[in-house]
Design a protein around this motif. Structure first.
Motif, PDB file in Angstrom:
ATOM      1  N   PHE A 124     -22.649-107.489 -10.609  1.00 50.03           N
ATOM      2  CA  PHE A 124     -21.727-106.274 -10.797  1.00 50.03           C
ATOM      3  C   PHE A 124     -22.934-106.002 -12.330  1.00 50.03           C
ATOM      4  O   PHE A 124     -24.260-106.606 -12.687  1.00 50.03           O
ATOM      5  N   PRO A 125     -23.255-104.405 -12.181  1.00 49.75           N
ATOM      6  CA  PRO A 125     -23.958-103.628 -13.206  1.00 49.75           C
ATOM      7  C   PRO A 125     -23.788-104.462 -14.645  1.00 49.75           C
ATOM      8  O   PRO A 125     -22.686-105.124 -15.193  1.00 49.75           O
ATOM      9  N   ASP A 126     -24.999-105.305 -15.408  1.00 49.08           N
ATOM     10  CA  ASP A 126     -25.308-105.478 -16.588  1.00 49.08           C
ATOM     11  C   ASP A 126     -24.901-104.573 -17.431  1.00 49.08           C
ATOM     12  O   ASP A 126     -25.092-103.275 -17.428  1.00 49.08           O
ATOM     13  N   ARG A 127     -25.590-105.352 -18.910  1.00 45.28           N
ATOM     14  CA  ARG A 127     -24.346-103.614 -19.747  1.00 45.28           C
ATOM     15  C   ARG A 127     -25.833-102.539 -19.854  1.00 45.28           C
ATOM     16  O   ARG A 127     -25.852-101.533 -19.768  1.00 45.28           O
ATOM     17  N   GLU A 128     -27.495-102.792 -19.478  1.00 43.99           N
ATOM     18  CA  GLU A 128     -28.240-101.808 -19.669  1.00 43.99           C
ATOM     19  C   GLU A 128     -28.073-100.674 -18.401  1.00 43.99           C
ATOM     20  O   GLU A 128     -28.011-100.400 -18.620  1.00 43.99           O
ATOM     21  N   LEU A 129     -27.364-101.415 -17.556  1.00 37.13           N
ATOM     22  CA  LEU A 129     -27.888-100.892 -16.036  1.00 37.13           C
ATOM     23  C   LEU A 129     -26.131-100.140 -16.261  1.00 37.13           C
ATOM     24  O   LEU A 129     -26.809 -98.843 -15.624  1.00 37.13           O
ATOM     25  N   MET A 130     -25.370-100.254 -16.292  1.00 36.60           N
ATOM     26  CA  MET A 130     -24.612-100.241 -16.524  1.00 36.60           C
ATOM     27  C   MET A 130     -24.693 -98.867 -18.083  1.00 36.60           C
ATOM     28  O   MET A 130     -24.184 -97.769 -17.552  1.00 36.60           O
ATOM     29  N   ALA A 131     -25.338 -98.625 -18.652  1.00 33.95           N
ATOM     30  CA  ALA A 131     -25.560 -97.844 -19.460  1.00 33.95           C
ATOM     31  C   ALA A 131     -26.278 -96.667 -19.110  1.00 33.95           C
ATOM     32  O   ALA A 131     -26.030 -95.406 -19.171  1.00 33.95           O
ATOM     33  N   GLU A 132     -27.458 -97.173 -17.831  1.00 34.82           N
ATOM     34  CA  GLU A 132     -28.138 -96.069 -17.238  1.00 34.82           C
ATOM     35  C   GLU A 132     -26.861 -95.365 -16.333  1.00 34.82           C
ATOM     36  O   GLU A 132     -26.720 -93.958 -15.882  1.00 34.82           O
ATOM     37  N   ILE A 133     -26.314 -96.158 -15.337  1.00 30.92           N
ATOM     38  CA  ILE A 133     -24.958 -95.443 -14.737  1.00 30.92           C
ATOM     39  C   ILE A 133     -24.281 -94.375 -15.270  1.00 30.92           C
ATOM     40  O   ILE A 133     -24.426 -93.593 -15.533  1.00 30.92           O
ATOM     41  N   VAL A 134     -24.025 -94.943 -16.948  1.00 27.72           N
ATOM     42  CA  VAL A 134     -22.865 -94.140 -17.591  1.00 27.72           C
ATOM     43  C   VAL A 134     -23.749 -92.686 -17.089  1.00 27.72           C
ATOM     44  O   VAL A 134     -23.399 -92.110 -17.667  1.00 27.72           O
ATOM     45  N   ARG A 135     -25.029 -93.004 -18.132  1.00 28.03           N
ATOM     46  CA  ARG A 135     -25.716 -91.485 -18.433  1.00 28.03           C
ATOM     47  C   ARG A 135     -25.867 -91.056 -17.311  1.00 28.03           C
ATOM     48  O   ARG A 135     -25.771 -89.118 -17.584  1.00 28.03           O
ATOM     49  N   VAL A 136     -25.850 -91.481 -16.217  1.00 29.52           N
ATOM     50  CA  VAL A 136     -25.894 -90.526 -14.734  1.00 29.52           C
ATOM     51  C   VAL A 136     -24.950 -89.450 -14.801  1.00 29.52           C
ATOM     52  O   VAL A 136     -24.901 -88.028 -14.959  1.00 29.52           O
ATOM     53  N   HIS A 137     -23.623 -90.034 -15.208  1.00 28.53           N
ATOM     54  CA  HIS A 137     -22.736 -88.769 -15.310  1.00 28.53           C
ATOM     55  C   HIS A 137     -22.598 -88.481 -16.602  1.00 28.53           C
ATOM     56  O   HIS A 137     -21.748 -87.354 -15.978  1.00 28.53           O
ATOM     57  N   TYR A 138     -22.393 -88.686 -17.181  1.00 28.89           N
ATOM     58  CA  TYR A 138     -22.580 -88.400 -18.756  1.00 28.89           C
ATOM     59  C   TYR A 138     -23.892 -88.001 -19.890  1.00 28.89           C
ATOM     60  O   TYR A 138     -24.107 -89.068 -20.296  1.00 28.89           O
ATOM     61  N   PRO A 139     -24.578 -86.809 -19.046  1.00 31.80           N
ATOM     62  CA  PRO A 139     -25.919 -86.923 -19.256  1.00 31.80           C
ATOM     63  C   PRO A 139     -26.014 -86.828 -21.400  1.00 31.80           C
ATOM     64  O   PRO A 139     -26.883 -87.740 -22.160  1.00 31.80           O
ATOM     65  N   ASP A 140     -25.306 -85.937 -22.062  1.00 30.04           N
ATOM     66  CA  ASP A 140     -24.783 -86.217 -23.265  1.00 30.04           C
ATOM     67  C   ASP A 140     -24.354 -86.947 -24.247  1.00 30.04           C
ATOM     68  O   ASP A 140     -23.857 -86.590 -24.627  1.00 30.04           O
ATOM     69  N   ILE A 141     -24.100 -88.188 -23.385  1.00 31.53           N
ATOM     70  CA  ILE A 141     -23.218 -89.228 -24.321  1.00 31.53           C
ATOM     71  C   ILE A 141     -23.784 -89.183 -25.879  1.00 31.53           C
ATOM     72  O   ILE A 141     -24.780 -89.930 -25.860  1.00 31.53           O
ATOM     73  N   GLY A 142     -22.903 -89.459 -26.989  1.00 35.41           N
ATOM     74  CA  GLY A 142     -23.532 -89.881 -27.751  1.00 35.41           C
ATOM     75  C   GLY A 142     -24.333 -91.594 -27.725  1.00 35.41           C
ATOM     76  O   GLY A 142     -23.163 -92.155 -27.101  1.00 35.41           O
ATOM     77  N   GLU A 143     -24.659 -92.214 -28.326  1.00 40.39           N
ATOM     78  CA  GLU A 143     -25.703 -93.373 -28.716  1.00 40.39           C
ATOM     79  C   GLU A 143     -24.278 -94.395 -28.748  1.00 40.39           C
ATOM     80  O   GLU A 143     -24.226 -95.725 -28.362  1.00 40.39           O
ATOM     81  N   LYS A 144     -23.600 -93.585 -29.973  1.00 42.21           N
ATOM     82  CA  LYS A 144     -22.766 -94.761 -30.709  1.00 42.21           C
ATOM     83  C   LYS A 144     -21.317 -94.926 -30.021  1.00 42.21           C
ATOM     84  O   LYS A 144     -20.901 -96.267 -29.615  1.00 42.21           O
ATOM     85  N   LEU A 145     -20.708 -93.579 -29.471  1.00 42.10           N
ATOM     86  CA  LEU A 145     -19.446 -94.016 -28.235  1.00 42.10           C
ATOM     87  C   LEU A 145     -19.751 -94.869 -27.251  1.00 42.10           C
ATOM     88  O   LEU A 145     -19.226 -95.692 -26.977  1.00 42.10           O
ATOM     89  N   LEU A 146     -21.481 -94.540 -26.052  1.00 41.93           N
ATOM     90  CA  LEU A 146     -21.594 -95.128 -25.148  1.00 41.93           C
ATOM     91  C   LEU A 146     -21.717 -96.665 -26.497  1.00 41.93           C
ATOM     92  O   LEU A 146     -20.956 -97.776 -25.028  1.00 41.93           O
ATOM     93  N   GLY A 147     -22.505 -96.783 -26.611  1.00 37.61           N
ATOM     94  CA  GLY A 147     -22.196 -97.822 -27.327  1.00 37.61           C
ATOM     95  C   GLY A 147     -21.154 -99.130 -27.568  1.00 37.61           C
ATOM     96  O   GLY A 147     -20.276-100.364 -27.193  1.00 37.61           O
ATOM     97  N   GLN A 148     -20.078 -99.096 -27.914  1.00 38.20           N
ATOM     98  CA  GLN A 148     -18.889 -99.121 -28.048  1.00 38.20           C
ATOM     99  C   GLN A 148     -18.013 -99.441 -27.470  1.00 38.20           C
ATOM    100  O   GLN A 148     -17.416-100.301 -26.727  1.00 38.20           O
ATOM    101  N   VAL A 149     -18.436 -98.049 -26.335  1.00 37.81           N
ATOM    102  CA  VAL A 149     -17.539 -97.972 -25.186  1.00 37.81           C
ATOM    103  C   VAL A 149     -17.572 -99.339 -24.513  1.00 37.81           C
ATOM    104  O   VAL A 149     -17.106-100.353 -23.654  1.00 37.81           O
ATOM    105  N   LEU A 150     -19.002-100.045 -24.216  1.00 38.47           N
ATOM    106  CA  LEU A 150     -19.852-100.175 -23.338  1.00 38.47           C
ATOM    107  C   LEU A 150     -18.956-102.309 -24.202  1.00 38.47           C
ATOM    108  O   LEU A 150     -18.601-103.291 -23.438  1.00 38.47           O
TER     109      LEU A 150
END
Lengths: 269, 399
Positions: A180-206
């Motif tokens: 299962f993707p670790d946190r870093e890889l997951m962040a990368e995957i999420v960014r592929v889907h939402y290129p302009d996601i805010g860092e704070k939101l992403l951090g909280q979500v993860l």
């Protein structure tokens, strides 16, 4: 020998690439295991795309028999035709339809054959395919014809580990486990889907996401597709970024089982 | 080459057969390891290991076998063959004593960091040049690789890389699942089948008998008939002892549980846990938390009598836990008084009941055997082995 190096839409780890190439060179089926949502099925598509080969997908269900993949002899149709004096009843060949494996064998070019979710089928299912996958041929007694692979297809098999696969079958496979993707890889995957996601939101979500996954009480752990949906829900619903970890809004997107929801409420701190 | 590795793997419980071993040889022959140690490790793993549950055992064996191979003897002869790095000895030309001493002072993290730096350096300076480990670029780093202590072939860091993968033991957690032996259990559980044609499913199965009959009735003109597929109607109530003396058997019990849980061919499966003996409460999870407690009366009242009840427990407890009073329903004089009464209630309710026991009858000391004997008299008891399970399944199906 063509080599698989990953494709535009599929980021494969080095290990996975190596396993895929080993399977291709040694002409053995590649068995991919991993949690749901780790992109097992996608891999076959990516390989097919990268090598420019046709992909044949054989989706396995709980009722699928090994025979279905080889051929189906439509006895009933033939009986009906004979009753009403249809043409070509003598020609049994007309009533033999090849299954997915048969299709892959008879194709003019080398194809990629994906046997998807093999563990859904009966316990003995993989054993019934041993000969065919080994020799890349099967016999149709009704017509006396032997279907032999024109070009040995690249066989990719996925499993969710719902059932144990028989040893004899495993011995013939090249095995790879997708973590299962670790946190870093997951962040990368999420960014592929939402290129302009805010860092704070992403951090909280993860943080919330992995916290939920690590709760031992949760039976069906949320996977990649759930986190993607969840972010969409959060963005549309306009949730308060600071309260995501604390309140976990739109929980229904992440957890699909009532008991999991209850477990989360009891154990969330 | 290194056949002993095969035997080491087998000794450590990995079911590696000759088929896989030959595949590995073929893979090496075709250069699939990419002349790198990491590549070799990955090639071995994806050919020899067939379950993520075995990754841990494999990593440990790999480490054990390949870790302390000294450079000058075994590696130069054995490993060189498959590492295939002809320039390896000329690396000694780069020997630098000052550097070697310096290297002794580095920590693991620093060495890793250095490798990263040197990898960058190398792509600049040795573009298509003298690197001999493919793109991994070890030649520049080979200096420090040959530090005086713990010399490794292909540079120390190359080895570190492979062993870091091995050393992390990422897959340790899977061992708890212990899915290794469940297949045998699953096969045994398949005996527990009772088919019924009365299930509400669309008629999809070809009905030979009725087709022949109706075709004959129809004056020889074919009339095809279908019937409903048969489905397993067996429902299972699994009651497992948890905690205390059962901890010794937790692996075995979890294998059984997973086999039952995964087999999926039962019409319904209900699992409850108890500690030592059943009293007025059963529990939904093995931690026996009060919040997951279910009154035993609820189970008796709501789980119909056509369920097949399987008890799993060692049946060994202090005699008063089974026969002693004070375990009745709260505030009620009548009804069950002791554990045995509760067990009899359940047995009376569920006509098909067996007891699977992971432990043998204790032959030392009569104390623990007392309750064992009492329960074995009351319930058909089978050992929790593949054979015992099969016997038990047969017992559950007798009418």
């Amino acid at each position: 020998m063509q080599e698989f190096k990953g494709s535009q839409n599929y980021v494969a780890s080095e290990e996975l690439l190596r396993a895929a190439n080993i399977a291709m060179v040694l002409q053995k089926p590649l068995l991919i295991k991993g949690e749901p949502g780790t992109g097992k099925t996608m891999l076959a598509e990516a390989i097919a795309q990268a090598l420019g080969k046709k992909l044949i997908i054989w989706n396995i269900k709980s009722t699928t028999k090994a025979q279905d993949g080889l051929y189906v002899y439509d006895v009933v149709q033939r009986l009906y035709d004979s009753q009403f004096g249809g043409q070509g009843v003598d020609n049994i060949e007309k009533y033999v339809r090849l299954g997915k494996l048969g299709e892959a064998f008879t194709d003019e070019e080398q194809v990629i054959l994906l046997i998807d979710e093999i563990d859904k089928a009966d316990l003995e299912f993989p054993n019934d395919l041993l000969w065919e996958l080994d020799r890349m041929e099967f016999h149709i007694p009704e017509t006396g014809r032997t279907v032999k692979a024109n070009h040995r297809p690249v066989v990719i098999i996925t499993s969710n580990a719902e059932k144990e696969l028989p040893d004899a079958f495993l011995r013939r496979c090249v095995f790879h486990y997708i973590e299962f993707p670790d946190r870093e890889l997951m962040a990368e995957i999420v960014r592929v889907h939402y290129p302009d996601i805010g860092e704070k939101l992403l951090g909280q979500v993860l943080e919330a996401f992995y916290k939920i996954r690590n709760l031992p009480q949760i039976k069906k752990k949320p996977s990649t597709s759930e986190i993607i949906d969840w972010i969409q829900a959060l963005q549309h619903g306009g949730a308060d970024v600071d309260k995501i970890v604390k309140e976990v809004p739109y929980l229904g997107v992440l957890l699909k089982k009532n008991e999991d929801m209850d477990a989360l409420r009891r154990n969330w701190r | 080459m290194f056949e002993n590795f095969l035997y080491l793997l087998r000794k450590n419980g990995l079911k590696v057969s000759l088929t896989e071993w030959m595949a590995l040889m073929e893979g090496l022959d075709k250069g699939l390891h990419g002349s790198s140690f990491t590549g070799f490790y990955q090639l071995c793993r994806c050919l020899l290991v067939k379950s993520e549950a075995d990754f841990d055992a494999f990593d440990r064996s790999f480490l054990e076998y390949f870790k302390d191979v000294p450079f000058q003897q075994e590696i130069s002869q054995e490993l060189l063959e498959w590492l295939d790095k002809p320039d390896i000895l000329s690396e000694y030309a780069n020997w630098n004593e000052i550097q070697a001493l310096k290297n002794l002072g580095f920590t693991e993290e620093e060495i890793e960091e250095m490798l990263r730096e040197r990898l960058l350096e190398q792509t600049e300076e040795h573009n298509g040049g003298a690197y001999w480990v493919g793109t991994h670029g070890m030649s520049l780093f080979g200096n420090s690789g040959l530090s005086p202590w713990g010399i490794r072939v292909g540079g120390r860091s190359m080895y570190r890389r492979a062993f870091r993968v091995a050393g992390e033991r990422k897959f340790r957690d899977f061992r708890r699942d212990n899915t290794l032996d469940t297949r045998q259990f699953q096969v045994a559980l398949r005996h527990l089948r009772q088919f019924s044609g009365l299930v509400d499913l669309p008629p999809t199965e070809f009905d030979v008998d009725n087709t022949i009959k109706d075709t004959a009735d129809n004056g020889g003109v074919l009339k095809v008939r279908y019937k409903r597929p048969r489905e397993n109607t067996v429902k299972v109530l699994l009651l497992m002892d948890s905690g205390g003396s059962m901890d010794y058997y937790s692996n075995l019990c979890s294998a059984l549980f997973q086999a039952v849980d995964k087999s999926g061919h039962f019409k319904d499966l209900q699992v409850f846990y108890f500690h030592n003996c059943v009293y007025s409460y059963l529990y939904r999870d093995p931690t026996l938390m009060t919040r997951n407690a279910v009154p035993t009366d609820w189970v008796l009242g709501n789980i119909p009598s056509d369920y097949k009840a399987i008890f799993v427990g060692d049946a060994q407890m202090a005699p008063y836990e089974l026969m002693g009073g004070g375990y009745g329903r709260m505030g009620q004089e009548s009804g069950p008084k002791c554990g045995m009464d509760w067990l009899r209630l359940l047995k009376g309710r569920y006509r098909h009941t067996i007891w699977l026991n992971p432990s043998r009858r204790p032959d030392w000391g009569a104390y623990w055997a007392q309750t064992y004997d009492v329960i074995a008299r009351e319930f058909p008891m089978f050992p929790l082995t593949v054979d015992g399970l099969e016997e038990g399944m047969k017992k559950l199906l007798t009418r």
